[in-house]
Design an enzyme around this catalytic site. Sequence first.
Site, PDB file in Angstrom:
ATOM      1  N   ARG A   1      -2.277  11.848   0.499  1.00 38.24           N
ATOM      2  CA  ARG A   1      -2.993  10.626   0.479  1.00 38.24           C
ATOM      3  C   ARG A   1      -3.553  10.465   1.632  1.00 38.24           C
ATOM      4  O   ARG A   1      -4.805   9.960   1.730  1.00 38.24           O
ATOM      5  CB  ARG A   1      -1.828   9.578   0.107  1.00 38.24           C
ATOM      6  CG  ARG A   1      -2.685   7.983  -0.186  1.00 38.24           C
ATOM      7  CD  ARG A   1      -1.573   7.333  -0.632  1.00 38.24           C
ATOM      8  NE  ARG A   1      -1.791   5.942  -1.050  1.00 38.24           N
ATOM      9  CZ  ARG A   1      -1.972   4.898  -0.150  1.00 38.24           C
ATOM     10  NH1 ARG A   1      -1.480   5.185   1.127  1.00 38.24           N
ATOM     11  NH2 ARG A   1      -2.439   3.773  -0.697  1.00 38.24           N
TER      12      ARG A   1
ATOM     13  N   SER B   1       0.979  -1.279  -0.070  1.00 42.85           N
ATOM     14  CA  SER B   1      -0.055   0.105  -0.195  1.00 42.85           C
ATOM     15  C   SER B   1       0.875   1.156   0.074  1.00 42.85           C
ATOM     16  O   SER B   1       1.623   1.383  -1.025  1.00 42.85           O
ATOM     17  CB  SER B   1      -1.049   0.037   0.933  1.00 42.85           C
ATOM     18  OG  SER B   1      -2.001   0.809   1.174  1.00 42.85           O
TER      19      SER B   1
END
Length: 313
Positions: free
Chosen positions: A120, A95
């Site tokens: 993010r 990730s």
Amino acid sequence: MTRAFLFPGQGSQAVGMGKDLAAAFAAARHVFQEVDDALSQKLSVLMFEGPEADLTLTENAQPALMAVSVAVVRVLEQEFGVNLAAKGAYAAGHSLGEYSALCAMGAISLSDTAKLLKLRGQSMQKAVPVGTGAMAALLGAELEQALTVVAEASEGEIVGCANDNGGGQVVISGQKSAVERAIEVAKTKGIKRAMLLPVSAPFHCAMMQPAADAMAEALEHATVQPPRLPIVSNVTAKGEVNPTDIKKLLVQQVTGLVRWRESMIWLKGQGVAQAVELGSGKVLAGLLKRIDKEIEPLSLGQPAEIEAWAKTV
């Protein structure tokens, strides 16, 4: 020996992370200072001293984990003269760890990576009102079983597979009511255990589309160079080197399944015999032991571990 470098994702953070590295190596201190400067935030103090609740916040944990991983890389390269691109064949990150891998392999600058991960984290947190989404771990489940569970539990709501971590661990994500239904459905499918995870948002599902949109805009303006080693994408589970493709895949990654099990199997197929986890914790080494017994897992995060390994390569 064919070697891959692995970069951890969220859940590997802990108060005190990077502190020993900073005390021992100037290269690590420079990384932490550059990240602090890029974010106009004393992130290093939060990493070293806590409080844990603030470090665990997605917008802090993501750049913090990247900073520790890149610090390990810089220590190896600058303090011990180990050229990782010459010593390895591939890099992969779980990730957010994919950003760490890209930074470590020279595809994105350190300051840009820190800013991208801050955005993010913030975007993922804002995408869904607190309490409306959830994630759960299905233990003793394979991906096919988990896909059956979420299909049966959805009832028109969003729920899907978020992480195929391997070794019988699949994480699901979506609307809280649908995830709770999935936990009940899992009990009827012979899955050993299903449990809600203590996370602040439902990552890697369609509810993250606003965050994907924010990352698409940010990445459009970001400079991405070809990495020194192919980066195994979470989305495709194979090595990627084209900057245009990498940008698109980083956007898709926000809502897509993290294909970690398949990524490790792909590395095995490329002849990888050793996988070296660089950064905080030993989560990825632990997962790898359950996915494949033949690839040798190592974790480098502490000064003594780094020094010992540097002497062997």
